[in-house]
Design a protein around this motif. Structure first.
Motif, PDB file in Angstrom:
ATOM      1  N   LYS A 179      14.915   0.351  -6.385  1.00  0.00           N
ATOM      2  CA  LYS A 179      15.215   1.094  -5.165  1.00  0.00           C
ATOM      3  C   LYS A 179      14.288   0.654  -4.022  1.00  0.00           C
ATOM      4  CE  LYS A 179      15.277   5.825  -4.004  1.00  0.00           C
ATOM      5  NZ  LYS A 179      14.936   7.162  -4.464  1.00  0.00           N
TER       6      LYS A 179
ATOM      7  N   GLN B 147       0.588   6.885 -14.693  1.00  0.00           N
ATOM      8  CA  GLN B 147       0.530   8.267 -15.182  1.00  0.00           C
ATOM      9  C   GLN B 147       1.570   8.535 -16.267  1.00  0.00           C
ATOM     10  OE1 GLN B 147       0.592  11.230 -11.989  1.00  0.00           O
ATOM     11  NE2 GLN B 147      -0.187   9.714 -10.587  1.00  0.00           N
TER      12      GLN B 147
ATOM     13  N   ASP C 156      12.734   2.704 -10.030  1.00  0.00           N
ATOM     14  CA  ASP C 156      11.963   2.939  -8.795  1.00  0.00           C
ATOM     15  C   ASP C 156      11.759   1.644  -8.021  1.00  0.00           C
ATOM     16  OD1 ASP C 156      11.645   5.631  -9.058  1.00  0.00           O
ATOM     17  OD2 ASP C 156       9.683   5.525 -10.028  1.00  0.00           O
TER      18      ASP C 156
ATOM     19  N   ARG D 154      12.351   4.291 -15.730  1.00  0.00           N
ATOM     20  CA  ARG D 154      12.113   4.937 -14.444  1.00  0.00           C
ATOM     21  C   ARG D 154      11.373   3.994 -13.507  1.00  0.00           C
ATOM     22  NH1 ARG D 154      12.201  10.644 -13.488  1.00  0.00           N
ATOM     23  NH2 ARG D 154      13.039  10.739 -11.410  1.00  0.00           N
TER      24      ARG D 154
ATOM     25  N   ASP E 120       1.118   3.538  -9.462  1.00  0.00           N
ATOM     26  CA  ASP E 120       0.238   4.642  -9.844  1.00  0.00           C
ATOM     27  C   ASP E 120       1.010   5.631 -10.728  1.00  0.00           C
ATOM     28  OD1 ASP E 120      -1.061   7.218  -9.776  1.00  0.00           O
ATOM     29  OD2 ASP E 120      -2.321   6.488  -8.135  1.00  0.00           O
ATOM     30  N   LEU E 121       2.230   5.916 -10.316  1.00  0.00           N
ATOM     31  CA  LEU E 121       3.042   6.865 -11.075  1.00  0.00           C
ATOM     32  C   LEU E 121       3.382   6.323 -12.463  1.00  0.00           C
ATOM     33  CD1 LEU E 121       3.987   9.641 -10.257  1.00  0.00           C
ATOM     34  CD2 LEU E 121       6.207   8.700  -9.726  1.00  0.00           C
TER      35      LEU E 121
ATOM     36  N   PRO F 174       2.200   3.680  -4.763  1.00  0.00           N
ATOM     37  CA  PRO F 174       2.522   4.922  -5.478  1.00  0.00           C
ATOM     38  C   PRO F 174       3.405   4.696  -6.709  1.00  0.00           C
ATOM     39  CG  PRO F 174       2.845   5.213  -3.126  1.00  0.00           C
ATOM     40  CD  PRO F 174       2.551   3.762  -3.348  1.00  0.00           C
ATOM     41  N   ILE F 175       4.286   3.713  -6.663  1.00  0.00           N
ATOM     42  CA  ILE F 175       5.159   3.466  -7.816  1.00  0.00           C
ATOM     43  C   ILE F 175       4.329   3.027  -9.019  1.00  0.00           C
ATOM     44  CG2 ILE F 175       7.019   2.014  -8.703  1.00  0.00           C
ATOM     45  CD1 ILE F 175       8.170   1.915  -5.893  1.00  0.00           C
TER      46      ILE F 175
ATOM     47  N   GLN G  70       0.807  -1.220   0.000  1.00  0.00           N
ATOM     48  CA  GLN G  70       0.000   0.000   0.000  1.00  0.00           C
ATOM     49  C   GLN G  70       0.843   1.274   0.000  1.00  0.00           C
ATOM     50  OE1 GLN G  70      -2.823   0.317   3.201  1.00  0.00           O
ATOM     51  NE2 GLN G  70      -3.758   2.115   2.318  1.00  0.00           N
ATOM     52  N   ASN G  71       1.867   1.293   0.807  1.00  0.00           N
ATOM     53  CA  ASN G  71       2.582   2.558   0.998  1.00  0.00           C
ATOM     54  C   ASN G  71       3.798   2.730   0.107  1.00  0.00           C
ATOM     55  OD1 ASN G  71       0.730   3.198   2.967  1.00  0.00           O
ATOM     56  ND2 ASN G  71       1.984   2.412   4.630  1.00  0.00           N
TER      57      ASN G  71
END
Lengths: 295, 426
Positions: free
Chosen positions: B418, B404, B415, B411, B400-401, B397-398, B392-393
Motif C-alpha cells: 500500500k 512489534q 502495508d 500484514r 517499527d510496527l 512506522p511500518i 522516515q514518515n
C-alpha cells in the motif's frame, strides 16, 4: 494635541515595526504559502488554492496527530492543574520547610525540555526496565515508551512533572491574595477544610484558574521539544489501516513534514494548528471568565 | 528656533543611520581578484580534517581561500541551507544526500561532467546523463560479525550466503547464548522512538531495492517509483527481515538508540550488528579488539555474496556563484592530488570513491568494504531515489510496527504494498 499624536506614533513605532516584521508579515506569508506548492527553495511557486488543506483531512497521520494532540491537551489540563493546585495547598499550609518545597517543586521547570526528555527517556527505557528485570516484574520489563497505548500518558506525566511547579506558583500567588479573614470567618462558622477549599478558596481564585488553564492548554497544544527527545514520535501504531507514529503531536508532525521538503503542506498544517488553538483557547477563556468574581 | 534645531539634528541622525545600513548591505569591492570559496557541509566527524585540508589548500593557492562551515550533530541541514539561500548567502560548495535534495536545489547545481575526476569513480551523482555531484566517500554495510563468537560457535562466516544458512546460524547461536555469553544473536534496531528507523526502513530495505542485482540496476526501485512492489521478491526479503527481528535483542530492537545498538555489539553481547562502516570510530572508542568482518545480507533464496556500497552524500557546486571555477578546482584537487588522498583516507578516515587512491583506511569494517569494493560483485543502494520523507514518515512506522508484531508477515507485506502504491503521489 497634534504634537502629542506624533509623539505617540513615534513611541509606538519601534514595537509596531518589530511586531509587524516578526509576527504579522510572516503570518501573512505563511497563509499565502499554505495555498501554494512551494518546497522552500524553488523560485517558481504555483498557487494551488486549498488543495493542501483538502489533502490533510484524508491523511491518516495528520488526523491521528490532531486527535492525540487534543487528547494529550485534555489529559494535561486535568493532570497539571490538579497536581499544581494540590501542591499549592500544601505549600501554603502550615507545614515546615514551605519555601524549600516551593523551590523544589519549581526546579523541574528550569530544566530545558530537550534535556528533560532525554533524562526521562533513560529512566523509562533503561532504569525502569533494569529494575523490572532484576525484580522480575513483568509490567516493567518492556519500556512504557514502546507501548502505543500508554505513550501519551507517559508524556503527560513527564510534562506534569515539569510544568506543575510553575502553575503552582500562580496558584500560590492567588491563594495568598485572598484575605485571611474570609477563611477564618468560614472556619469560625464551622466549615471544614474541604468545604473551605471548594466553597471559598476556589471561587475566589477563579482568575488564577483562567490563566493556568490557558497556559496549560496552549503549551500542550504546541508541545514539541519534549515530544522530540522523549519519544521522537514512536512507537508505531495502526490507524485507519495505515502504520503511523503513535506519539507524533501536531507540532512534530508539522516539523517532520517541513524537513521532508514539503514546506507548503507543513504550512497548511500549521495554519490548521493555529485556527484550532485560537478557537479552543477563546472558548476556554470565555467559559472561565464567567466564573470569575470581583473582590 | 530651538525646536527646529532639534529636528535638524534628528533628521541628520536618521540619515546617518540609513546611510550606514545602505553601505553595509553593499558588498565590499573585490580586491585583486582574491577568491573566497565557501563550503557548507554536515559531516561533523570530518570537520577538523576538512578544515585542516582547506587551510593547507588555501596556503598552497595564493588568491584562493577556502572556508568550511560545518553544521553540527544531526541538525537540520536542509533548513539551514534554505535560510542561507533566502539570505543571499548561498555557499559555493554544498552537500546533497540524494535525488530529493537534487530536486530541491537543481536551480543551483552546476554540471560537473567535464571534471577530470569523473572517469575515476562509479559513484558520482548522475541525473539525466549529467554528472552533478562529487561523491564524498564510499560508505557501505553488510551484516557485521564478531569473528571470535562465530568461531566459538563453530560457524564459518563464509557460508553465510543464503537466508537458509542465516536461519541455521542464528538458531545455533540462540541455543548457545549462555556458553557464548551473548544476550541475542543480532543487534538490530528498528524503533522510531530511538531515532533508528533508518537502520531498518532505509538500509535494510535497500537490500530489497538493490540486492542480488548488478551494481547500477535500478529496475526494482524504478518500479516502486511507479507504485509497484515485486511481491515474490519482497516476500523473500520480508522473511529475511523477520529472521533479523526474531533473533535480535528485543529491547534494542524496539526502543534502542544508536549507542545501545552499537554498544551491545562492542561489548560482545551480540554476534552480529546491522550497521555500516561509519561505526568504526565508535567501535575504536569502545575499545573493541576482537576481529570483525562483513557477511552479506543474503535475503534471496539464491546465493548472494556482495556488500552494499554507496556514496551517502555528494558535493555540489553552486552554478550561480562567481567562484564556481575555483570551487571546481578545489574538488578536483581533493580527488586527484596526493594531499587530497591523504586528507580523505588518513585524516578524515573515509573510503574515497576514487579508484586511483591506494591508501588504506584504519577501521576493520572500512577495510572489509574496501576489499569488497576491489573484489567487485557488490550491490547498489538506491533509497536516495525515493521521495523525501518516504523513509522516515512512511516506511519507518511500518518497520517499527512489524518489529512489534513479528509474526504478522502478510500484514507487513500488505502495508508495504500500500505504501509503495502511494509513492507516485508523494
Amino acid at each position: 494635541m497634534r504634537r502629542h499624536r506624533l509623539v505617540n506614533v513615534l513611541f509606538v513605532a519601534p514595537c509596531v515595526f518589530a511586531f509587524a516584521m516578526n509576527i504579522i508579515i510572516p503570518f501573512g506569508f505563511g497563509l499565502y504559502y499554505s495555498m501554494t506548492d512551494w518546497n522552500g527553495v524553488s523560485p517558481d511557486i504555483h498557487f494551488v488554492g486549498l488543495a493542501n488543506f483538502a489533502g490533510l483531512f484524508s491523511s491518516p497521520d495528520f488526523i491521528y496527530s490532531f486527535i492525540i494532540t487534543v487528547a494529550y491537551t485534555a489529559i494535561n489540563i486535568v493532570l497539571v492543574n490538579a497536581v499544581s493546585f494540590g501542591l499549592s495547598l500544601i505549600v501554603t499550609g502550615r507545614i515546615r520547610g514551605r519555601n524549600f518545597l516551593r523551590a523544589g517543586f519549581f526546579i523541574p521547570y528550569l530544566i530545558g525540555g530537550i534535556v528533560l526528555g532525554y533524562i526521562w527517556q533513560f529512566i523509562f527505557n533503561n532504569a525502569l526496565v533494569a529494575v523490572g528485570k532484576s525484580l522480575s516484574i513483568a509490567a516493567l520489563q518492556s519500556s512504557f515508551l514502546s507501548k502505543p497505548g500508554t505513550v501519551i500518558w507517559i508524556m503527560s506525566i513527564v510534562n506534569t512533572w515539569q510544568y506543575a511547579g510553575y502553575i503552582m506558583l500562580i496558584y500560590v500567588a492567588a491563594i495568598q491574595g485572598i484575605p485571611a479573614s474570609l477563611m477564618e470567618a468560614a472556619e469560625v462558622d464551622g466549615a471544614n477544610y474541604p468545604t473551605r477549599v471548594f466553597k471559598i478558596l476556589m471561587p475566589m481564585m477563579a482568575n488564577a484558574f483562567t490563566i493556568s488553564l490557558f497556559l496549560t492548554l496552549t503549551t500542550s497544544f504546541k508541545q514539541f521539544d519534549m515530544n522530540l527527545t522523549l519519544t521522537n514520535g514512536g512507537p508505531a501504531t495502526r490507524f485507519m489501516d495505515t502504520p503511523i507514529k503513535a506519539s507524533q503531536l501536531l507540532a512534530m508532525n508539522i516539523f517532520n513534514t517541513a524537513t521532508a521538503n514539503r514546506m507548503a503542506e507543513a504550512q497548511a498544517k500549521a495554519v490548521v494548528l493555529f485556527v484550532a488553538l485560537v478557537v479552543v483557547a477563546l472558548l476556554q477563556v470565555a467559559a472561565n471568565k464567567k466564573k470569575e468574581v470581583e473582590l | 528656533m530651538r525646536r527646529s534645531f532639534a529636528r535638524i539634528v534628528s533628521i541628520a541622525a536618521a540619515l546617518v543611520c540609513i546611510a550606514a545600513v545602505v553601505s553595509c548591505s553593499k558588498p565590499a569591492p573585490e580586491q585583486a581578484k582574491a577568491v573566497e570559496v565557501n563550503m557548507f557541509q554536515l559531516k561533523v566527524e570530518i570537520k577538523d580534517a576538512l578544515d585542516g585540508y582547506a587551510a593547507a589548500y588555501s596556503a598552497a593557492h595564493p588568491g584562493v581561500t577556502v572556508k568550511v562551515e560545518t553544521l553540527g550533530g544531526g541538525q537540520d541541514f536542509g533548513g539551514a541551507m534554505k535560510a542561507k539561500a533566502q539570505a543571499g548567502q548561498m555557499p559555493d560548495i554544498f552537500v546533497i544526500e540524494g535525488l530529493g535534495g537534487y530536486n530541491v536545489w537543481k536551480d543551483y547545481i552546476a554540471d560537473l561532467s567535464g571534471e577530470p575526476w569523473v572517469k575515476d569513480t562509479d559513484l558520482a551523482m548522475k541525473v539525466d546523463g549529467k554528472i552533478v555531484g562529487f561523491p564524498v566517500a564510499i560508505e557501505g554495510y553488510g551484516l557485521a560479525y564478531n569473528a571470535d563468537i562465530l568461531a566459538k560457535a563453530g560457524i564459518d562466516p563464509a557460508t553465510l550466503t543464503t537466508r537458509a544458512a542465516y536461519e541455521k546460524a542464528f538458531a545455533k547461536l540462540d541455543s548457545m547464548k549462555k556458553e557464548l555469553g551473548i544476550s541475542a544473536p543480532v543487534s538490530m534496531a528498528a524503533s522510531v522512538a530511538g531515532g533508528m528507523w533508518w537502520v531498518a526502513a532505509q538500509h535494510n530495505l535497500a537490500c530489497y531495492w538493490g540486492g542480488g542485482l548488478a551494481f547500477d540496476d535500478t529496475s526494482v526501485i524504478d518500479k516502486a517509483l511507479k507504485g509497484e512492489l515485486d511481491e515474490a521478491r519482497f516476500t523473500q526479503y520480508a522473511k529475511y527481515l523477520q529472521l533479523l527481528y526474531k533473533y535480535a535483542d528485543q529491547n534494542i530492537l524496539l526502543n534502542g538508540s544508536y549507542d545501545d545498538q552499537v554498544g551491545a555489539f562492542a561489548q560482545g553481547k551480540t554476534a552480529f550488528l546491522h550497521q555500516g562502516n561509519w561505526v568504526d570510530p565508535n567501535l575504536k572508542q569502545l575499545g573493541v579488539t576482537f576481529p570483525i568482518g562483513y557477511a552479506p545480507h543474503a535475503f534471496l533464496d539464491t546465493e548472494e555474496k556482495g556488500l552494499y556500497l554507496f556514496a551517502p552524500s555528494w558535493y555540489c557546486v553552486n552554478s550561480k556563484s562567481p567562484n564556481a571555477e575555483a570551487a571546481k578546482a578545489f574538488l578536483t584537487a581533493m580527488a586527484t592530488t596526493p594531499e587530497g588522498h591523504d586528507y580523505m583516507v588518513n585524516k578524515a578516515g573515509m573510503i574515497p570513491a576514487f579508484k586511483s587512491v591506494t591508501l588504506k583506511p584504519a577501521g576493520q569494517l572500512s577495510q572489509a568494504l574496501m576489499a569488497a569494493n576491489a573484489k567487485g560483485g557488490n550491490y547498489g543502494v538506491f533509497f536516495g531515489m525515493l521521495p523525501d520523507g518516504a523513509g522516515q514518515n512512511v516506511f519507518g512506522p511500518i518497520f517499527d510496527l512489524f518489529a512489534q508484531n513479528q509474526n504478522d508477515l502478510p500484514r507487513f507485506i500488505s502495508d508495504m504494498k500500500k505504501a509503495v502504491a502511494n509513492i507516485p503521489n508523494m
